[in-house]
Design an enzyme around this catalytic site. Structure first.
Site, short mmCIF file in Angstrom:
data_model
loop_
_atom_site.label_atom_id
_atom_site.label_comp_id
_atom_site.label_asym_id
_atom_site.label_seq_id
_atom_site.Cartn_x
_atom_site.Cartn_y
_atom_site.Cartn_z
N LYS A 13 65.57 37.19 47.95
CA LYS A 13 66.26 38.08 47.00
C LYS A 13 67.78 38.02 47.15
O LYS A 13 68.50 37.89 46.18
CB LYS A 13 65.86 39.56 47.24
CG LYS A 13 64.43 39.89 46.97
CD LYS A 13 64.22 41.40 47.06
CE LYS A 13 64.46 41.98 48.44
NZ LYS A 13 63.47 41.65 49.45
N ARG A 88 62.33 51.06 46.55
CA ARG A 88 61.41 50.52 47.56
C ARG A 88 60.08 51.27 47.57
O ARG A 88 59.18 50.92 48.32
CB ARG A 88 62.01 50.69 48.95
CG ARG A 88 63.02 49.67 49.43
CD ARG A 88 62.42 48.38 49.84
NE ARG A 88 62.83 47.78 51.08
CZ ARG A 88 63.96 47.13 51.33
NH1 ARG A 88 64.91 47.06 50.43
NH2 ARG A 88 64.15 46.53 52.48
N ARG A 160 70.09 39.26 62.04
CA ARG A 160 70.05 40.71 61.84
C ARG A 160 69.14 41.36 62.88
O ARG A 160 68.11 40.81 63.23
CB ARG A 160 69.49 41.02 60.45
CG ARG A 160 70.56 41.14 59.39
CD ARG A 160 69.98 41.19 58.01
NE ARG A 160 68.87 42.12 57.85
CZ ARG A 160 68.26 42.33 56.69
NH1 ARG A 160 68.66 41.70 55.62
NH2 ARG A 160 67.27 43.18 56.61
N ARG A 171 57.99 45.85 58.49
CA ARG A 171 58.64 45.71 57.18
C ARG A 171 57.67 45.16 56.14
O ARG A 171 57.68 45.57 54.98
CB ARG A 171 59.88 44.82 57.30
CG ARG A 171 61.02 45.54 58.03
CD ARG A 171 62.14 44.61 58.40
NE ARG A 171 62.82 44.07 57.25
CZ ARG A 171 63.54 42.95 57.29
NH1 ARG A 171 63.66 42.25 58.41
NH2 ARG A 171 64.15 42.52 56.21
P1 AMP Z 1 67.09 44.86 53.25
O1 AMP Z 1 68.41 44.29 53.60
O2 AMP Z 1 66.95 45.13 51.77
O3 AMP Z 1 65.93 44.07 53.79
O4 AMP Z 1 67.01 46.32 53.94
C1 AMP Z 1 67.05 46.46 55.34
C2 AMP Z 1 66.50 47.81 55.74
O5 AMP Z 1 67.30 48.86 55.15
C3 AMP Z 1 65.08 48.10 55.26
O6 AMP Z 1 64.08 47.56 56.13
C4 AMP Z 1 65.06 49.63 55.25
O7 AMP Z 1 64.95 50.14 56.57
C5 AMP Z 1 66.48 49.96 54.76
N1 AMP Z 1 66.50 50.06 53.29
C6 AMP Z 1 67.09 49.22 52.39
N2 AMP Z 1 66.89 49.62 51.14
C7 AMP Z 1 66.15 50.75 51.21
C8 AMP Z 1 65.57 51.64 50.24
N3 AMP Z 1 65.71 51.43 48.93
N4 AMP Z 1 64.88 52.72 50.70
C9 AMP Z 1 64.72 52.95 52.02
N5 AMP Z 1 65.19 52.13 52.98
C10 AMP Z 1 65.90 51.05 52.59
#
Ligand code: AMP
Length: 215
Positions: A13, A88, A160, A171
């Site tokens: 993404k 999400r 990360r 996740r």
């Molecule tokens: P990402 O970079 O999109 O994979 O997000 C990393 C982490 O941030 C996720 O595993 C969640 O813990 C948190 N996170 C990101 N977006 C959301 C969301 N829309 N709702 C809740 N937690 C989020």
């Protein structure tokens, strides 16, 4: 153009979002990037979010929804936006419908990148991310020109903290349990465009442009 990009963690993404935002001149809004920035700056939101992110869990909806509500009201979003990592869960999708109605705007499409489960873990553990601009690489499939250095801004690349095998399992569970049902929410609105994600970065991007061709 007002878009969402969806797909499991590791589906690509972020990589595609960077290409889409440049090609269509729209703002890229990644809730994950916003949380990582808040954690780095040790804001109240960052401190709260870190507790959940480190465990591979979702940050509570009231925190996330407020962040997105404020961000979408900013001036640059008027030219269009690409939401990445939000909504999400179905509750966030319902909230986003309300936020958009308040702003008197509608989504044009939801891009869903589809990838086989078994390659997701490899993609995530091999991912390296720029500490400054968030650009994403892979140790085998998408190497930077110079090891450990971002091609875009020259900053350091890191793994990360939540890209470990342990955290990935939760996740992925969160994705299949809570995020995948969001697709049905948007299928009912006729917005979902599926794009096969097991191809090269360029091929996936070409397919995204094709499905968005009507805009
Ligand atoms: P990402 O970079 O999109 O994979 O997000 C990393 C982490 O941030 C996720 O595993 C969640 O813990 C948190 N996170 C990101 N977006 C959301 C969301 N829309 N709702 C809740 N937690 C989020």
């Amino acid at each position: 153009m007002r878009l969402l990009i969806m797909g499991a963690p590791g589906a690509g993404k972020g990589t595609q979002a960077a290409l889409i935002k440049d090609a269509y001149n729209i703002s890229h809004i990644s809730t994950g990037d916003m949380f990582r920035k808040a954690i780095k700056e040790q804001t109240a939101t960052g401190i709260e979010a870190k507790k959940f992110i480190d465990k591979g869990q979702l940050v509570p909806d009231y925190v996330t929804n407020n962040l997105v509500r404020e961000r979408l009201a900013e001036a640059d979003c008027a030219k269009g936006f690409l939401l990445d990592g939000y909504p999400r869960n179905v509750e966030q999708a319902v909230e986003l419908d309300k936020i958009l109605a308040e702003l008197n705007i509608k989504l044009d499409a939801v891009i869903n990148i589809t990838v086989d489960d078994k390659i997701l873990i490899d993609r995530i553990t091999g991912r390296r991310t720029c500490t400054k601009c968030g650009a994403s690489y892979h140790v085998v499939a998408n190497k930077p020109k110079q090891e450990g250095i971002c091609d875009v801004c020259g900053s350091e690349l890191i793994q990360r903290a939540d890209d470990t095998e342990e955290t990935i399992k939760s996740r992925l569970e969160v994705y299949y349990g809570k995020t995948e049902p969001v697709l049905s929410h948007y299928e009912k609105q006729g917005l979902v465009k599926n794009v096969y994600g097991m191809a090269s970065i360029d091929e996936i991007f070409a397919n995204i442009k094709k499905v968005l061709g009507e805009f």
